[in-house]
Design an enzyme around this catalytic site. Sequence first.
Site, mmCIF file in Angstrom:
data_model
loop_
_atom_site.group_PDB
_atom_site.id
_atom_site.type_symbol
_atom_site.label_atom_id
_atom_site.label_comp_id
_atom_site.label_asym_id
_atom_site.label_seq_id
_atom_site.Cartn_x
_atom_site.Cartn_y
_atom_site.Cartn_z
ATOM 1 N N GLY A 237 -35.049 11.224 18.674
ATOM 2 C CA GLY A 237 -36.391 11.425 18.131
ATOM 3 C C GLY A 237 -36.838 10.446 17.069
ATOM 4 N N GLY A 277 -33.279 7.711 22.235
ATOM 5 C CA GLY A 277 -33.856 7.099 23.431
ATOM 6 C C GLY A 277 -34.805 5.982 23.035
ATOM 7 C CB CYS A 343 -59.635 7.654 41.702
ATOM 8 S SG CYS A 343 -59.754 6.255 42.809
HETATM 9 C C1 LIG Z 1 -32.834 16.737 24.267
HETATM 10 C C2 LIG Z 1 -33.375 15.384 23.987
HETATM 11 N N1 LIG Z 1 -32.579 14.499 23.378
HETATM 12 C C3 LIG Z 1 -33.019 13.252 23.115
HETATM 13 C C4 LIG Z 1 -34.293 12.837 23.452
HETATM 14 C C5 LIG Z 1 -34.708 11.427 23.133
HETATM 15 O O1 LIG Z 1 -35.770 11.377 22.272
HETATM 16 P P1 LIG Z 1 -36.299 9.955 21.721
HETATM 17 O O2 LIG Z 1 -36.535 9.116 22.904
HETATM 18 O O3 LIG Z 1 -37.538 10.284 20.992
HETATM 19 O O4 LIG Z 1 -35.225 9.418 20.839
HETATM 20 C C6 LIG Z 1 -35.155 13.736 24.065
HETATM 21 C C7 LIG Z 1 -36.514 13.329 24.409
HETATM 22 O O5 LIG Z 1 -37.328 14.012 24.941
HETATM 23 C C8 LIG Z 1 -34.682 15.053 24.350
HETATM 24 O O6 LIG Z 1 -35.470 15.936 24.949
#
Ligand SMILES: Cc1ncc(COP(=O)(O)O)c(C=O)c1O
Length: 391
Positions: A237, A277, A343
Site C-alpha cells: 500500500g 506492489g 465507446c
Molecule cells: C492483500 C493485498 N496486499 C498487497 C497489495 C498491494 O498493494 P500496493 O500495490 O498498493 O502496494 C494489495 C493491493 O490491492 C492487496 O490487496
Amino acid sequence: MEYINNELCLGPLKKPLLPLVANYMRPIYVYDLDFIAQRFNAMAAALKGVRLFYAMKANSNPGVLQKLKSLGAGADVVSLGEIKRALECGFQPQDIVYSGVGKTKFEISEALKLGIYQINVESLPELERIGKIAREMGKKAAVALRLNPDVDIKTHPYIATGLKDNKFGMELSLVPALVDCLKSFTDSISLVGVSLHLGSQMLEFSGYEEALQRLKKVFLQLKKEFPDLKKFDFGGGLGIFYDRADLELEESLLRQYAEITLRTLADLNCELQSEPGRWLVAHCGALITQVQYIKETSAKTFVIVDAGMNHLIRPSLYEASHRIEPLKKGPAAAVVDVVGPICESSDFFAKERSLTTVQEGDFLAIMDSGAYGYSMASIYNLQELPLEVCI
Ligand SMILES: Cc1ncc(COP(=O)(O)O)c(C=O)c1O
C-alpha cells in the site's frame, strides 16, 4: 524520465523509448527491469530484515516476475492463476503468500497440494473451509488471519481496504470466534501469522501506525494460545506520486514508513513480511500509444489515441491522473483532452491537459503505468490487448 536529444528516456539508466516504435503495431507497455531492481533494492534496504512478497496483481508480466524473483522477492497472489504464473516464473510454493476474499474449494485444495507457504484468511467461513479441506487431505494448512483494524488511511474509496465496511479482512471483534474455530482444527490448521492491508496509495502514515498498534495487541493475545504464531504481515500500500517525478521524496516517505513499522513491531521479535506492489513497479512502466486524430470541437481539442480505458483503466476507474509525455519533444503546448477509441465517455487519459503540440502518427507515453496497467487490461470492444516489452 528525461529527454535526451529531444527523445524521451525511461528510468535511471535513461533508456530511449523511440526505438521501440520502429515497427509499431498497437499500444505497448514497456517495463524497465533495472529501474525495478533499483526500487526493490531501495525497499529491501529500508525494510531490513523484512521478507518482501511482491503483490503480483500489480504487474504479472513474466519478465518482471523473474526479475523480482532473482532479487529475492517472494510473491503475494490472489488466485490460482497467479499461483501458476508465479511457479512458471521460478517462485517455489514456499515463496508464495495466498491472499484474497473468494478462494474456491478447488483453489484451496490446489494450494494445499502444492504446499503454499501461507494462506491469508479473510473470513470465518473461509477458515472453516480450509480446516475441513486440509483435514480431508491429511494436511496442515499454515494460515495467517487478515485482520481489519478499521482505520481510515484517506485514499480513494475504491482502494481502501481496512475499514469495517470493506469486504476485506476480519473485524477485531471476530477474534474470539476465530480462536474457537482454530481450536477445533488443531489437526489441520496451524496459525502462523496475522496480516493487515489497509489499502493502496498510502502517503501519510498516522492511520497506518494506529493500525499496527491495534494489530500488535491482538498478536500478543493470540501468541499466548498459539505457539506457532510467529509472522506479522503488514501488507502493501505504500503510495507513489503520479503528478510529478520526485523519487527522492518517495524514498524519504519509504524511510518514514519503514521507521514506523520497524519501531512499532520491534519488540514482537517475530518474522516481518510485507506485500508491496505499486511502489516497486509503477514508475518502471509506461504505456506507449499512437495519436490517431486531432479532433476539434467548439468546446475542446481531443487528441484521440489508439490506447483506451481497456488498456489502462486507472483514469476511468479511480480518476487517476497519469503524466503524458510525447516520445519526441515537440513545440509549444496546447490544452487538450487525451482520449481513446472505446465507446464510453469515461474513456479518457487526461482532461484539459497542457500537452506539447502533437500530430497524427506521433507517439505518447502514459507514464507510471507499470502497476495496475496491463494486469487490469481487457478486450472490451474486442480491442486487442497491448503488447508488453521488458527493457
Ligand atoms: C492483500 C493485498 N496486499 C498487497 C497489495 C498491494 O498493494 P500496493 O500495490 O498498493 O502496494 C494489495 C493491493 O490491492 C492487496 O490487496
